[in-house]
Design an enzyme around this catalytic site. Structure first.
Site, short mmCIF file in Angstrom:
data_model
loop_
_atom_site.label_atom_id
_atom_site.label_comp_id
_atom_site.label_asym_id
_atom_site.label_seq_id
_atom_site.Cartn_x
_atom_site.Cartn_y
_atom_site.Cartn_z
N CYS A 164 13.86 11.81 6.13
CA CYS A 164 14.02 11.68 7.28
C CYS A 164 15.51 11.67 7.88
O CYS A 164 15.58 11.79 9.08
CB CYS A 164 13.20 10.22 7.56
SG CYS A 164 14.01 8.93 6.58
N GLU B 89 9.84 17.10 14.28
CA GLU B 89 10.34 17.24 12.89
C GLU B 89 9.44 18.10 12.00
O GLU B 89 8.21 18.06 12.07
CB GLU B 89 10.09 15.66 12.38
CG GLU B 89 10.71 15.37 11.15
CD GLU B 89 10.50 14.00 10.39
OE1 GLU B 89 9.36 13.53 10.56
OE2 GLU B 89 11.60 13.58 9.83
N LYS C 88 0.97 -1.16 -0.06
CA LYS C 88 0.00 0.05 0.05
C LYS C 88 0.73 1.39 0.07
O LYS C 88 1.54 1.71 0.98
CB LYS C 88 -1.06 -0.01 1.23
CG LYS C 88 -2.01 1.06 0.79
CD LYS C 88 -2.43 1.81 2.47
CE LYS C 88 -1.59 2.97 2.78
NZ LYS C 88 -1.71 4.11 1.74
N GLU D 89 10.03 2.78 10.48
CA GLU D 89 10.99 3.60 10.45
C GLU D 89 10.13 5.18 10.28
O GLU D 89 9.26 5.16 9.55
CB GLU D 89 11.71 3.56 9.06
CG GLU D 89 12.78 2.25 8.75
CD GLU D 89 13.58 2.55 9.58
OE1 GLU D 89 14.07 3.52 10.37
OE2 GLU D 89 14.30 1.52 10.13
#
Ligand code: ADP
Length: 478
Positions: free
Chosen positions: A281, A380, A172, A247
């Site tokens: 990231c 973040e 997905k 992750e």
């Protein structure tokens, strides 16, 4: 009906709804309408993967090699075209996107080889007449849920090992980037895999993704995405005893000591913080600079940042493409306001700019001399926004670098071997880089982080076997 259907049990199938794929460099450019699966279709894909699982786990490794190698060969041969599609739907520059497509091809080639190298161990027993074999077996059905920022490389580094180690796949992709996922799936569909071994179900996270998390036939879930969704994946998978791997975010530090080669340090910061529009990231979002060279570093970096060309991802000469969508654009703007209200000094960038085509264009921003406890240094942002933080010496710089909930990647620029060794030992990140940007990794070695950045075993390289296999210990009596 969409030309870009989902792929279930070896067949292309239309879906009840569509996902409109919009170019962030030109919002008038609709790349296509892609099939949006619903829960029922996700369950059909899971059923197909489950039915194919027993025979695929026993499949011949030459067959696996041949399929994965063919996929890798085709991706590499078509990297320019796939890169163009990727740049068009995600907004990273064409060279970055072509590089990412090539990376996906290399990943498939690497795991083609790994399919031939699945190893076990032979051990003596403490009991006479008994021998022990330790072997690795497929986990079963793997659910693969991926984010928008690496639309072909991240799917590749999950799908390739899953198949190499004998698992079947339900994939997905992120709703924002169905194009690269579809193109990759189309290549996979022609690689000779038996029906049901690989399935594509593009669709909404809350519906299709959630169905994968909740279904007892999905034995393992590999997820890359936000911290919040990662927590949902962890909760759902642990509740039913499924294996999972996460992750998530980063708040990666790049330390620059006074003895560093300043030109290289500035180049590392520029690349790490801003390339791919800061949407990595592993981006260097906190630049921790030894106080004696701080102002000199900020001046030099500011000059470079201001000279970056922000523009349409497909235009030659563009160095920074657009932000991926309105939601991310708004989030970046919100964090710029938060930084200013916290008292951070915005030395450049953060402007919303217009180009020939309507898109999400923002100039790269630098906050100087900030405090590590500010929200812009703890949360973040995932955009072209970086900060500098002053540190008295290497000790203090390391303490600041480690003072974060994340731990994906960390960098150090220095000419001191002593400082480099200390940093390598004491950094609490999963990946440490010396005199290199925090972003940019090889494909044949483990990728992953510590603390809030990652959970579970590492991705990529030989270490991927930890996640995609389970260990069997066989005792053989005489
Ligand atoms: P981002 O903020 O970067 O889009 P997300 O974590 O929202 O990150 O998305 C990463 C992936 O997780 C996407 O494929 C998304 O559709 C999927 N996702 C979102 N919500 C869920 C959920 N509840 N269950 C499973 N997958 C989800």
């Amino acid at each position: 009906m969409s030309d870009f259907q989902n792929y279930i049990d070896g067949k292309w199938v239309s879906s009840p709804a569509q996902i409109q794929n919009i170019n962030p460099s030109d919002t008038n450019d609709i790349i296509g309408d892609y099939a949006r699966a619903d829960k029922a279709q996700a369950e059909e894909a899971i059923a197909a993967a489950s039915a194919a699982s027993e025979s695929w786990r026993r499949s011949n490794i030459q067959q696996r090699f041949d399929s994965l190698d063919a996929i890798g060969t085709e991706i590499l041969a078509r990297k320019e075209e796939l890169g163009r599609l990727l740049a068009r739907e995600e907004g990273k520059t064409l060279p970055e996107a072509i590089g990412e497509a090539a990376r996906a091809g290399q990943v498939f080639k690497f795991f083609a080889g790994e399919a031939l190298r699945i190893q076990g161990e032979f051990m003596s027993s403490v009991r006479p007449g008994v021998e022990i074999e330790i072997s690795r077996e497929a986990v079963g059905v793997v659910g693969i849920i991926t984010p928008w920022n690496f639309p072909i490389a991240i799917p590749a580094w999950k799908i390739a090992p899953a198949l190499a180690y004998g698992n079947t796949v339900v994939f997905k992709p992120a709703e924002l980037v169905p194009g690269s996922a579809w193109a990759l799936s189309e290549i996979v569909s022609r690689s000779g895999l038996p029906e049901g071994v690989f399935n594509l179900v593009a669709g909404a996270g809350r519906e299709v993704g959630q169905a994968m998390l909740d279904d007892p036939r999905v034995n393992a879930v590999s997820f890359t995405g936000s911290v919040g969704t990662g927590a949902a994946v962890a909760g759902a998978c642990s509740a039913r005893g499924a294996k999972f791997q996460l992750e998530m975010g980063g708040k990666n530090p790049l330390i620059v000591l006074a003895d560093a080669d300043m030109d290289n340090a500035v180049a590392c910061a520029l690349n790490g913080a801003y390339f791919s529009t800061g949407q990595r990231c592993t981006a260097s979002s906190r630049l921790i600079i030894e106080a004696s060279v701080h102002d000199q570093f900020v001046d030099a970096l500011k000059t470079k940042v201001e000279s970056l060309t922000v523009g349409n991802a497909l235009d030659e000469g563009t160095q920074i493409g657009p932000v991926v969508d309105q939601r991310q654009f708004d989030q970046n703007a919100r964090y710029l306001d938060i930084g200013k209200s916290e008292g951070a000094d915005l030395v450049c960038g953060g402007d919303i700019v217009e180009r020939k085509t309507p898109g999400f264009y923002m100039t790269p921003a630098l906050f100087a001399d900030t405090g590590n406890d500010m929200r812009v240094n703890q949360e973040e942002i995932f955009g072209p926004v970086a900060t500098t933080i002053k540190a008295g010496d290497v000790e203090e710089a390391l303490a600041i670098a480690n003072d974060t909930a994340f731990g994906l990647s960390a960098g150090l620029c220095t000419t001191s071997l002593k400082s480099a060794v200390k940093f390598k030992r004491e950094s609490r990140a999963g990946m440490v880089m010396v005199n290199l940007p925090t972003a940019g990794v090889d494909y044949h070695v483990p990728f992953g982080g510590a603390k809030g950045s990652s959970f579970g075993s590492r991705e990529q390289g030989r270490y991927a076997a930890e996640f995609y296999t389970t260990v069997k210990t066989a005792y053989l009596g005489a």
